[in-house]
Design an enzyme around this catalytic site. Structure first.
Site, short mmCIF file in Angstrom:
data_model
loop_
_atom_site.label_atom_id
_atom_site.label_comp_id
_atom_site.label_asym_id
_atom_site.label_seq_id
_atom_site.Cartn_x
_atom_site.Cartn_y
_atom_site.Cartn_z
N ASP A 199 45.13 29.72 41.65
CA ASP A 199 43.63 29.47 41.78
C ASP A 199 43.38 28.09 41.20
O ASP A 199 42.47 27.35 41.97
CB ASP A 199 42.83 30.73 41.42
CG ASP A 199 42.74 31.97 42.35
OD1 ASP A 199 43.50 31.85 43.32
OD2 ASP A 199 42.16 32.90 42.03
N ASP A 212 41.40 39.46 41.40
CA ASP A 212 41.24 38.21 42.36
C ASP A 212 40.35 38.89 43.62
O ASP A 212 41.16 39.60 44.36
CB ASP A 212 42.32 37.49 42.51
CG ASP A 212 42.50 36.45 43.58
OD1 ASP A 212 41.57 35.64 43.72
OD2 ASP A 212 43.07 36.44 44.55
N THR A 226 36.18 33.55 45.25
CA THR A 226 36.27 34.66 46.22
C THR A 226 35.65 35.59 46.04
O THR A 226 35.09 36.50 47.12
CB THR A 226 37.93 35.01 46.37
OG1 THR A 226 38.44 35.42 45.05
CG2 THR A 226 38.78 33.97 46.84
N THR A 227 35.44 36.06 44.75
CA THR A 227 34.36 37.08 44.44
C THR A 227 33.00 36.92 44.62
O THR A 227 32.20 37.63 45.24
CB THR A 227 34.72 37.53 43.03
OG1 THR A 227 35.96 37.85 43.06
CG2 THR A 227 34.06 39.07 42.86
#
Length: 527
Positions: free
Chosen positions: A387, A61, A94-95
């Site tokens: 998530d 994550d 998020t990445t």
């Protein structure tokens, strides 16, 4: 006359080209760090803390990885912050947001080296971002009015989100858990009422969704194991006052009889407190602090189930789902709101006993019990599921959906390329660079899966010149496939947030032309 040194001791400054290079390099290094975790075949990182216990976290994550890093480079910190905001805002992507910002800066560096001014690049990026956003808006699908189609959209989004996580092997099972839990919220984004309990043992497939609330505590000795139509008083109060509690106090007595009198008075005081609590008309008492043997005995005699030492998170959530208040004084029973539920009973999960509250006041409350081989696995499973829950709860509000697998990036890149051809002047170079940065995302997804990214992205670009194509990268078969058939979907809100956050972060770092590092303040010697 030149000023020799403007700053006080040890402060340093970097100007112009050097400052810009330091910013670019820091931001690109952070993007390269998390790049390998992107996509369904992304790899995990092990994070080991140097503190006591050397705790180990295994995760892919982006936000978790970046949160754990201690970074010195100021531009890199900007990327860490956008990844945190993305996590708080929509929970996923998020990445992607960090990788896209890194690619935009990589392209910007080439343009700056070609003597194009950063403000021209920023202006081009802004035009490109607006154009990309409009291209996505034209392609969104909204099935909010058709309940069955909308539920199937949610399942597809959950499965796509989970396919890049540790839960990818059982993604259908977990997607169903997540969708059921979010549908119970009836449009609320308050994930407080979905509790996740982790119990090592069994396999990930044994995880299940339970209606109601589960408290990770045992029922005390000699207390009722099952209560129907429970009235619950949730409290945070000391139930161990069988000793003098004034720090440093001494009691001098001249005989043992006096000691017995003091003990008797303390017991009487405790008995009065317990009686006040029982007078609320309750049959279940949950306390944040310890309950000593004597009050526990009194509760058992009165047929009241007393649960001690429920952690603070536990009692706050319990008060929320049963509709009660957390009390600490008991003189006015009429002013305290009691929690209610239909049944309290003890259940077994694996080897552990837990207390189950069913039929709670807040109908949407539920508990997801995760099982798994090790605590590390359970922690990562919880992050993955969180998530998915965040994305789904946001999608219930903003129900617009896009296809996944690199399809949105190619749609945006095509629109941005066309804009570049129509734009005169140097800005067109920046707009073209934006398009190249967008194409980097499907390229990285293919690279991480060990595929020939150049070949696949070229095929993908050719496919996208046909109107109405659904082509994206299918990493499972290792080819370009139809994303609608494969059921690979993403929430529009996630893609939208990635696009805008990455562009703004890149713009902010591009504006930098000087970095001033201040020296830490020294403590003055007071000798």
């Amino acid at each position: 006359m030149a000023v020799e040194n403007l700053f006080k001791d040890e402060a340093t400054e970097e100007k112009g080209e050097r400052a810009r290079m330091a910013s670019f390099i820091g931001a690109m290094a952070i993007a390269d760090l998390v790049k390998t975790t992107l996509g369904p075949k992304g790899m995990d990182k092990i994070l080991q803390s140097t503190g006591r216990g050397h705790s180990v976290t295994v995760t892919n994550d982006g936000a978790t990885i970046l949160k754990s890093l201690h970074i010195d480079n100021p531009a890199a910190k900007v990327l860490v912050d956008i990844s945190k905001v993305q996590d708080d805002e929509v929970g996923d992507g998020t990445t992607s947001v960090v990788v896209l910002a890194g690619e935009l800066l990589r392209e910007a560096e080439k343009l700056v080296n070609s003597k194009i001014h950063p403000m021209t690049i920023i202006s081009g990026y802004r035009m490109a971002a607006e154009c990309a956003r409009n291209a996505l808006l034209e392609k969104v699908v909204d099935n909010k009015l058709d309940a069955d189609k909308f539920k199937s959209d949610l399942m597809k989004i959950a499965m796509t989100t989970l396919s890049s996580k540790i839960l990818s092997q059982d993604k259908e099972h977990f997607a169903k858990l997540a969708v059921d839990a979010v549908m119970r919220l009836k449009g609320s984004t308050n994930l407080e009422s979905i509790q996740i309990i982790k119990k090592p043992g069994g396999s990930l497939k044994d995880s299940f969704l339970d209606e109601g609330f589960i408290l990770d505590k045992k029922i005390g000795v000699g207390q009722p194991k099952r209560i129907e139509n429970a009235k619950i008083l949730v409290a945070n109060t000391a139930m161990d006052t069988d000793k003098v509690k004034i720090y440093g106090a001494r009691v001098r007595v001249d005989s043992m009889a006096k000691v017995a009198e003091i003990e008797g008075a303390e017991k009487e005081k405790m008995r009065e407190k317990v009686q006040k609590i029982i007078n609320h008309g309750i049959n279940c008492f949950v306390n944040r602090q310890l309950i000593y043997n004597f009050p526990e005995e009194l509760f058992a005699d009165a047929g009241v189930l007393a649960i001690e030492h429920a952690d603070f998170d536990g009692i706050e959530r319990l008060a929320l789902v049963t509709g009660g208040d957390i009390a600490s004084t008991f003189d006015n029973p009429e002013s305290v709101k009691l929690g209610q539920c239909k049944l309290i009973e003890e259940i077994m999960i694996g080897e552990d006993r837990l207390i189950h509250f069913s039929g709670v006041e807040m109908g949407q409350a539920c508990t997801i019990v995760l099982r798994g081989a090790s605590p590390h696995m359970l922690d990562e499973a919880e992050r993955s599921l969180h998530d998915a829950l965040c994305v789904l709860s946001q999608t219930v509000i903003d129900s617009r959906v896009l296809l996944g697998g690199g399809w949105p990036e190619m749609v945006m890149a095509k629109a941005v390329d066309e804009l570049a051809r129509r734009t005169p002047g140097k800005r067109s170079h920046a707009i073209e660079a934006f398009s190249r940065a967008l194409v980097a995302i499907p390229t990285i997804i293919a690279d991480n899966a060990g595929l020939d990214s150049a070949e696949l992205v070229a095929q993908l670009r050719a496919e996208h010149h046909n109107e109405g194509t659904n082509a994206g990268i299918d990493v499972i078969s290792g080819s370009v496939g139809d994303m609608a058939e494969r059921g690979i979907c993403e929430a529009f809100k996630v893609k939208h947030a990635v696009l805008l956050s990455a562009t703004e972060a890149a713009e902010m770092i591009l504006r930098v032309d000087e970095i001033i590092t201040c020296a830490p303040r020294r403590r003055e010697d007071r000798m």
